[in-house]
Design an enzyme around this catalytic site. Structure first.
Site, short mmCIF file in Angstrom:
data_model
loop_
_atom_site.label_atom_id
_atom_site.label_comp_id
_atom_site.label_asym_id
_atom_site.label_seq_id
_atom_site.Cartn_x
_atom_site.Cartn_y
_atom_site.Cartn_z
CB SER A 191 -0.96 -0.04 1.19
OG SER A 191 -1.99 0.91 1.06
CD GLU A 318 -5.46 -4.14 -3.65
OE1 GLU A 318 -5.46 -3.89 -2.43
OE2 GLU A 318 -4.45 -4.55 -4.27
CG HIS A 414 -5.68 -2.57 0.77
ND1 HIS A 414 -4.82 -2.50 -0.30
CD2 HIS A 414 -5.24 -1.65 1.68
CE1 HIS A 414 -3.90 -1.58 -0.06
NE2 HIS A 414 -4.14 -1.05 1.13
#
Length: 510
Positions: A191, A318, A414
Site C-alpha cells: 500500500s 482491494e 487490501h
C-alpha cells in the site's frame, strides 16, 4: 550464541533466541524528529554509552489510529525513528556467511501504522534464510505535510521518504553485524509502503542502497505540490495557526492530528470536494521536483531504475476492505456511481465495461471493484509493465484467495496478502483479514509465498518467469481452493485491463 550486536552508535542487546531467531527491537536509527529537528531531514543517531537493551518495540510515530495488537502513540513519545531486526541465531556475523536482507516499509495511507504490527513479525522470513528489518517513519503531517520554503531547504518535503532512506543507510552501515549482506538488500512494502518503495527506486538519495524491490498493492498517484499546500492551509486554519513554518512549529503534533482528522471528516461530508470526498487521504509523497522529481510511475516508465529487480503483487478485490470498515462512501445508485466516475475523470466506458464482465454485479460491487483497481490494481500493474518495458527484470503476481461458504465472508481484499507473505497467519489480529483461523490450505499458500519472497530476496528468482519471458505475460496467481466470496471481475484479466487503456494517471491536483 550472542544476542549483543555492534552498531555505529553503540552495541545493542536483543531478545534471547526463539526457535532459532534473535529479535532486536526498537533500535534507534536517527535522532528524534522533534524540538529543533521537527520538520527537518533526519539526523544520524548519536552514540550511546554501554550496551543498549533492545528487547521491546519503540514508540510509533504520531498518529490517531489505534490498530489491533499494535502500540499506540502518546503525546511525549519522541524516539519514534526506530527499527527492528530478526536474524537467525548465530555469532555476531564476523566470519560468517552473510544472508540476504529484506527491509519492510509498512503502509497506512501515509497517516498511520507502524513496524510493531504483529503481522509484520519477521521471524518466519528469517527462518527462510533472510535477515529481516522493519522500521517506523514519520507519517501524517510530521512526515508528509507541506511546510512552506521560507528557510531554504530546512523543512524539506517528503520527510517520511527521507526517514526511509536514513533507515536504509543504517542497514548499509550496520547490517553485517547482524549477519546480513549490505550488498544484497531487498526493500519491500504494501500500500503506502509499496508506493514508498516505488519512490525510492527513483530517488537519487536511495541510489545503491538496495538491489531488489517488492511492491504489494502500490497506491497512486502522488500529490502535486499545489494540492499539498492547499491541504496544509486547511489544516493550519483548523488548528488556528498561520500557514507558515513558525506557525506550524508552535502547535503540538497532537493538535495537528486533531486538526487533520477534522479536515478529513469535513472533506468526507462535502460532496463538492471531488475526489477527496470519497475516501479522504490528505498526506502522501509530493512530486516536488527535487526530493521526488515526479510520480514514480512516470519516472520508472522513463527508465529510472532498470538495474533494480521488481516483484509486484495486488489483490483482486482491494477496496472490499474499505467497504467493510466503512472508510469509503457508500454507492448504491447509478447516480452516485456516475458522480464517482466524473470526480475521478474515468472514461464513460469503464463502469459499463465492469458491468459487462459480471452482469449480476450490484452497483456497490461495481463501485468497489473500480475504486480498488483505480487506486491499487491498475497502478500496480502499470508499474510492473513500465519497469519491464524499460529493461527492468520484473515479476508480476495477483492474490485471489477468498473465503466464502458458511463461515465469515472474506474477499481477496487490501492487506489480506501480507500475513500470508510474512507467514503470520496464527496471529489472532489478522483473523479479520483472512476470515478466522487459517486452514491447512492457507498454511500451504503462506509457505509458498514466504518461499517466493525469500527466493526473490536471495537471488532475484521468486519461482516463476519474469514479464517479457516465456510466456511474455507470466503472472503468478496466489490462491486456494476455498469457495469464492463475491463477484470476481478478474476472471478475464486481459479484458479488464483493456478497459483502463484510455485512463492516464497524473499527480493529484487541487
Amino acid at each position: 550464541m550472542t544476542s549483543v550486536f555492534d552498531t555505529v552508535s553503540g552495541p545493542v542487546r536483543g531478545r534471547a533466541p526463539d526457535r532459532g531467531i534473535t529479535a532486536v527491537l526498537g533500535v534507534p536509527y536517527a535522532e528524534p524528529p522533534f524540538g529543533a529537528d521537527r520538520f527537518r531531514a533526519p539526523r544520524p543517531r548519536r552514540a550511546w554509552e554501554g550496551v543498549r537493551d533492545c528487547v521491546e518495540f519503540g514508540p510509533v510515530a504520531p498518529q490517531s489510529a489505534e490498530l489491533p495488537g499494535a502500540p499506540r502513540w502518546s503525546p511525549g513519545d519522541e524516539d519514534v525513528l526506530g527499527l527492528n531486526v530478526w536474524t537467525p541465531a548465530r555469532g555476531s556475523g564476523a566470519g560468517s556467511h552473510l544472508l540476504p536482507v529484506l527491509v519492510w516499509i509498512h503502509g497506512g495511507a501515509y497517516t498511520f501504522g507502524s513496524s510493531a504490527q504483529p503481522d509484520f513479525d519477521g521471524a518466519a522470513l528469517a527462518r527462510a534464510g533472510l535477515v529481516v528489518v522493519t522500521f517506523n517513519y514519520r507519517v501524517g503531517f510530521e512526515g508528509f505535510g507541506h511546510v512552506p520554503a521560507e528557510d531554504g531547504d530546512a523543512c524539506p518535503p517528503n520527510r517520511g521518504l527521507l526517514d526511509q532512506i536514513a533507515a536504509l543507510e543504517w542497514v548499509r552501515d550496520n547490517i553485517a553485524s547482524f549477519g546480513g549482506a549490505p550488498d544484497n538488500v531487498t526493500v519491500a512494502g504494501q500500500s503506502a509502503g509499496a508506493t514508498s518503495v516505488a519512490c525510492l527506486m527513483t530517488m537519487d538519495g536511495a541510489r545503491g542502497l538496495f538491489r531488489r524491490a517488492i511492491a504489494h498493492s502500490a497506491v497512486g498517484p502522488v500529490f502535486a505540490p499545489e494540492l499539498a499546500e492547499q491541504l496544509m492551509r486547511k489544516v493550519a486554519a483548523e488548528a488556528g495557526i498561520a500557514p507558515t513554518p513558525a506557525g506550524l512549529a508552535t502547535v503540538s503534533p497532537h493538535a495537528l492530528l486533531r486538526a487533520s482528522d477534522t479536515v478529513v471528516e469535513g472533506l468526507r461530508q462535502d460532496t463538492f470536494s471531488g475526489r477527496l470526498s470519497w475516501d479522504p487521504v490528505i498526506y502522501g509523497p509530493v512530486a516536488d521536483g527535487h526530493v521526488l522529481r515526479a510520480d514514480p510511475l512516470e519516472l520508472i516508465a522513463a527508465g529510472a531504475a532498470p538495474d533494480i529487480d521488481l516483484l509486484v503483487c495486488h489483490t483482486t478485490q482491494e477496496y472490499r476492505l474499505m467497504g467493510a470498515v466503512g472508510s469509503c462512501a457508500e454507492v448504491d445508485s447509478e447516480e452516485e456511481l456516475a458522480r464517482f466516475a466524473a470526480d475521478f475523470g474515468l472514461p464513460a466506458s469503464l463502469t459499463s465495461g465492469y458491468r459487462r464482465l459480471v452482469p449480476e454485479a450490484t452497483v456497490r460491487d461495481v463501485h468497489l471493484a473500480v475504486y480498488g483497481d483505480l487506486s491499487f490494481g491498475e497502478y500496480s500493474n502499470r508499474l510492473a509493465v513500465a519497469h519491464a518495458r524499460t529493461g527492468g527484470r520484473t515479476f508480476r503476481s495477483r492474490f485471489v484467495r477468498q473465503r466464502g461458504g458458511s463461515g465469515p465472508r472474506v474477499y481477496a481484499w487490501h492487506c489480506a496478502d501480507v500475513p500470508f507473505a510474512f507467514g503470520n497467519l496464527a496471529e489472532e489480529c489478522v483473523h479479520f483479514l483472512i476470515g478466522g483461523p487459517p486452514t491447512p490450505a492457507d498454511h500451504r499458500l503462506s509457505d509458498r509465498m514466504v518461499a517466493a519472497w525469500a527466493g526473490f530476496a536471495a537471488t532475484g528468482d521468486p519461482g516463476w518467469e519474469p514479464a517479457g519471458g516465456v510466456p511474455p505475460h507470466a503472472i503468478k496467481v496466489w490462491g486456494t481452493a476455498d469457495p469464492g466470496a463475491g463477484p470476481d471481475f478478474w476472471q478475464d484479466a486481459e479484458e479488464l485491463r483493456a478497459l483502463w487503456s484510455a485512463y492516464t494517471y497524473r499527480p493529484e491536483q487541487p
